[in-house]
Design an enzyme around this catalytic site. Sequence first.
Site, short mmCIF file in Angstrom:
data_model
loop_
_atom_site.label_atom_id
_atom_site.label_comp_id
_atom_site.label_asym_id
_atom_site.label_seq_id
_atom_site.Cartn_x
_atom_site.Cartn_y
_atom_site.Cartn_z
N MET A 19 164.83 154.06 9.91
CA MET A 19 165.66 155.38 10.63
C MET A 19 167.15 154.66 11.40
O MET A 19 166.86 153.86 12.16
CB MET A 19 164.88 155.88 11.62
N CYS A 102 169.18 159.77 2.49
CA CYS A 102 170.29 160.34 3.92
C CYS A 102 170.78 161.47 3.75
O CYS A 102 171.74 161.53 2.89
CB CYS A 102 170.79 159.18 4.33
N ARG A 229 159.67 159.91 12.59
CA ARG A 229 160.01 160.65 13.75
C ARG A 229 158.97 160.68 14.53
O ARG A 229 158.92 160.31 15.69
CB ARG A 229 160.54 161.99 13.55
#
Length: 329
Positions: A19, A102, A229
């Site tokens: 990330m 991405c 996340r």
Amino acid sequence: MIKIGDLNLGDFPLLLAPMEDVSDPPFRAVCKTNGADLMYTEFISSEGLIRDAAKSVQKLDVYDYERPIGIQIFGNEISSMREAAAIAEEAGPDILDINYGCPVNKVACKGAGAGILLDIDKMVAMTAEIVKAVKIPVTVKTRLGWDESTIKINEVTERLQDVGIQAISIHARTRKQMYKGEADWSYLGEIMKNNRIKIPVFGNGDIDSPEKAKAYKEKYGVDGLMIGRAAIGYPWIFNEIKHYMQTGSLLAVPDMEERVKVAKKHLDFSVEWKGEKLGVLEMRRHYTNYFRGIPHFKPYRTSLVTTDEYAKVNDILEEVSTVFADEVF
């Protein structure tokens, strides 16, 4: 036993997703301590590596305590990606990963990241050249497709396997979805039923609890999970998932003492790696998640994200540990 090359990752590995501005060595350190089996760096620009850009080169930093560790690169030119792959290999990772997932405009709209999903032939050609350029295993992180009309992930997985990748991680959304809507794992289920696929397939998208991790494993049959996340400010999720998989029971959620301890460790690594000014600054994005859901915490959160000195931030965290010692999560 799931293997990537000669790397043994256990029966059902949990991967930390790469990330941007998150998966740096300090963050990876706390995730590794809390059960991540394989981690990847933030994605690194191939052009930045070739130009020897300081920000790109710093992202090559990998440490023995992180192993196995993969370096992830992205770009839209085959020659540049081939050269960047060789540079990345010299940094000593266990794996080289290619970012074909991405979705942000500055990457995808230039034909890199998820942008290459509009040109599968180029994606395959680029992958083949990168596999030839390095001796370490090459893996891929990608999405289902650019949009619903371009989903060919079963074919993509076959073709990338045929040119030599040794594992694939699939975020079960299209580029058009970005991070919105529900991830559609049915496509991963189809891949797992494809007898041509021999490489490990890791599922990514919406895994935010031990219960969901177990349910998705059983329903879709993937070889492991990649978590992104849900690990930000909550690195405990890896061990929580492992415990639930093994026992069917949930671990107690971390109390305030544990949260402060890990946040301070994260801060210490950040300052050690980037220096006090930048280390303190870049930790600010994590505090909301470390202390999410605590009533009346706003004044402390404000102090944590506005204080510039390491010692003062440490003092605030100590105070948080005392004031909220009895907080029940």
